[in-house]
Design an enzyme around this catalytic site. Structure first.
Site, PDB file in Angstrom:
ATOM      1  N   ASP A  25       0.863  -1.167   0.000  1.00  0.00           N
ATOM      2  CA  ASP A  25       0.000   0.000   0.000  1.00  0.00           C
ATOM      3  C   ASP A  25       0.913   1.235   0.000  1.00  0.00           C
ATOM      4  O   ASP A  25       2.054   1.172   0.444  1.00  0.00           O
ATOM      5  CB  ASP A  25      -0.891  -0.045   1.243  1.00  0.00           C
ATOM      6  CG  ASP A  25      -2.040   0.936   1.122  1.00  0.00           C
ATOM      7  OD1 ASP A  25      -2.164   1.580   0.065  1.00  0.00           O
ATOM      8  OD2 ASP A  25      -2.811   1.060   2.088  1.00  0.00           O
ATOM      9  N   ASP A  50      -8.418  -6.841   0.425  1.00  0.00           N
ATOM     10  CA  ASP A  50      -7.612  -7.079   1.616  1.00  0.00           C
ATOM     11  C   ASP A  50      -8.390  -6.525   2.794  1.00  0.00           C
ATOM     12  O   ASP A  50      -9.268  -5.684   2.626  1.00  0.00           O
ATOM     13  CB  ASP A  50      -6.302  -6.292   1.534  1.00  0.00           C
ATOM     14  CG  ASP A  50      -6.545  -4.807   1.728  1.00  0.00           C
ATOM     15  OD1 ASP A  50      -7.058  -4.178   0.794  1.00  0.00           O
ATOM     16  OD2 ASP A  50      -6.289  -4.286   2.833  1.00  0.00           O
ATOM     17  N   CYS A  94     -13.358 -27.731   9.058  1.00  0.00           N
ATOM     18  CA  CYS A  94     -12.334 -26.763   8.640  1.00  0.00           C
ATOM     19  C   CYS A  94     -10.977 -27.448   8.780  1.00  0.00           C
ATOM     20  O   CYS A  94     -10.658 -28.006   9.829  1.00  0.00           O
ATOM     21  CB  CYS A  94     -12.387 -25.506   9.502  1.00  0.00           C
ATOM     22  SG  CYS A  94     -11.032 -24.352   9.161  1.00  0.00           S
ATOM     23  N   CYS A 151      -8.037 -26.209   8.964  1.00  0.00           N
ATOM     24  CA  CYS A 151      -6.943 -25.358   9.475  1.00  0.00           C
ATOM     25  C   CYS A 151      -6.305 -26.001  10.709  1.00  0.00           C
ATOM     26  O   CYS A 151      -6.892 -26.875  11.338  1.00  0.00           O
ATOM     27  CB  CYS A 151      -7.458 -23.955   9.777  1.00  0.00           C
ATOM     28  SG  CYS A 151      -8.106 -23.756  11.442  1.00  0.00           S
ATOM     29  N   CYS A 160      -8.589 -26.024  13.886  1.00  0.00           N
ATOM     30  CA  CYS A 160      -9.758 -26.908  13.902  1.00  0.00           C
ATOM     31  C   CYS A 160      -9.389 -28.380  13.813  1.00  0.00           C
ATOM     32  O   CYS A 160     -10.158 -29.234  14.237  1.00  0.00           O
ATOM     33  CB  CYS A 160     -10.716 -26.524  12.778  1.00  0.00           C
ATOM     34  SG  CYS A 160     -11.369 -24.862  12.985  1.00  0.00           S
ATOM     35  N   HIS A 175      -7.138 -19.715  11.718  1.00  0.00           N
ATOM     36  CA  HIS A 175      -8.499 -20.121  11.355  1.00  0.00           C
ATOM     37  C   HIS A 175      -9.229 -19.010  10.585  1.00  0.00           C
ATOM     38  O   HIS A 175      -9.844 -19.272   9.551  1.00  0.00           O
ATOM     39  CB  HIS A 175      -9.313 -20.500  12.594  1.00  0.00           C
ATOM     40  CG  HIS A 175     -10.759 -20.643  12.277  1.00  0.00           C
ATOM     41  ND1 HIS A 175     -11.269 -21.766  11.665  1.00  0.00           N
ATOM     42  CD2 HIS A 175     -11.801 -19.771  12.387  1.00  0.00           C
ATOM     43  CE1 HIS A 175     -12.565 -21.578  11.430  1.00  0.00           C
ATOM     44  NE2 HIS A 175     -12.904 -20.371  11.858  1.00  0.00           N
TER      45      HIS A 175
HETATM   46 ZN   LIG Z   1     -10.385 -23.653  11.282  1.00  0.00          ZN
END
Ligand SMILES: [Zn+2]
Length: 364
Positions: A89, A263, A301, A303, A306, A332
């Protein structure tokens, strides 16, 4: 051309943006790494949750540790250990959103006090170009004047005029090898000023175009209307970047109207408040109802949070201000938005974006 549209579904597009450090499939959500780090995460983790490109920030890196030091150490990619694409940016948003630090704005640039130590500083389009060239980002942004939507029209007229003037000057400045440069359109919520800014910025023929100055106080309806309006005027063969949107419905709404990149600090900031983005909405792990909750943050999920940990455990970490809690929530939340964006891409390719929208209508 650095950008190819590979599929469309209504106004929505899927595509590929080619940069000096690799390809970015679009629509793309870009995690924010303001100070040369996506807060609490290792670059390998950022890549593993599905990010293709990250953001860095000219304003903050100029003051700490300094763009010249980063250049001396081999550039921003090497400095932060991320070898994928980086967008920087320009600092315009930071300078103008910290309104009480501004001393003077004129056609040459803006004088303000640094948020770090109050020292006087001055940004110009030429300096924004020089800093971003030194950082060596793959995509540099033009230095623009951002105003809150509620300011009088004449101030927005001035900001639009100045933003175009600055963009034209920055376009003539030197860049890092292979660095793309995106223009930014302003204009507040006034359709005629928006049109003027979009047309003037488009005419300067940048590698991509950004919609700036939205999602900062206007209504949702107005934001989506202006996004559709801007996308309609922007050249279709260039990528379109909506600056600063990161809630699930906002992302899908922007994609639906023809935006390719966005973003937001929302997923990382939400993590710092102890909250997770889930299909039930935003849940705050500090809430006592999670004390014995054995479920993951989100079923299915993949990730790191999780796949191993319960809400009860993450709640405990959050309550004790343990660093791991912050890291797990950040992983997450980013994964949640990156997955949503990647599902949108697949849906566009199959002409099923409206079905996906209905599918995830539960997401607040
Ligand atoms: Zn997750």
């Amino acid at each position: 051309m650095s950008f190819t549209v590979t599929a469309t579904d209504g106004a929505a597009r899927a595509g590929v943006l080619r940069t000096a450090h690799g390809d970015v499939p679009t629509p793309a959500f870009m995690p924010v790494g303001t100070k040369a780090t996506v807060k609490t995460l290792d670059p390998d983790e950022v890549r593993a949750i599905g990010a293709h490109i990250v953001l860095g920030n000219t304003y903050h890196l100029y003051f700490r540790p300094g763009h010249e030091l980063i250049a001396e150490l081999g550039g921003l990619h090497r400095f932060m250990g991320w070898d994928g694409p980086i967008l920087t940016d320009s600092g315009g948003y930071q300078v103008f959103s910290l309104r009480d630090t501004i001393a003077a704005v004129d056609d040459e640039g803006v004088t303000f006090r640094s948020v770090y130590d109050g020292a006087a500083a001055r940004f110009t389009p030429e300096l924004a170009a020089e800093i971003q060239a030194a950082l060596g980002s793959d995509i540099a942004m033009c230095f623009d004047q951002v105003l809150p939507p509620e300011l009088p029209r004449r101030e927005h007229e001035e900001a639009v005029r100045r933003t175009t003037l600055w963009a034209a000057r920055q376009k003539r400045a030197a860049r890092a090898p292979g660095q793309l440069l995106f223009g930014i359109a302003q204009g507040g919520v006034d359709p005629e000023l928006r049109r003027q800014s979009v047309e003037e910025i488009s005419a300067l023929d940048f590698d991509g175009n950004a919609i700036g100055g939205l999602s900062i106080g206007e209504s949702r309806e107005q934001m989506f209307e202006l996004t559709a309006f801007a996308c309609d005027l922007l050249p279709p063969e260039k990528p379109r970047y909506f600056m600063g949107i990161g809630d699930p419905q906002g992302i899908l709404g922007a994609i639906e109207r023809g935006v390719d990149m966005f973003d937001c600090v929302l997923p990382t900031r939400t993590a710092r408040t102890g909250s997770a983005l889930t299909s039930e909405g935003r849940i705050n792990l500090r809430n006592a109802r999670f004390a014995r909750d054995q479920r993951p943050l989100e079923d299915d999920c993949p990730c790191p949070a999780c796949s191993r940990f319960t809400r009860a455990y993450i709640r405990h970490l959050v309550n004790q201000a343990e660093v791991l809690g912050l890291r797990l929530l950040t992983l997450h939340n980013l994964r949640f938005l990156l997955d949503l964006t990647s599902r949108a891409r697949t849906a566009i390719e199959g002409g099923r974006l409206s079905a996906l929208k209905e599918d995830v209508s539960w997401v607040p």
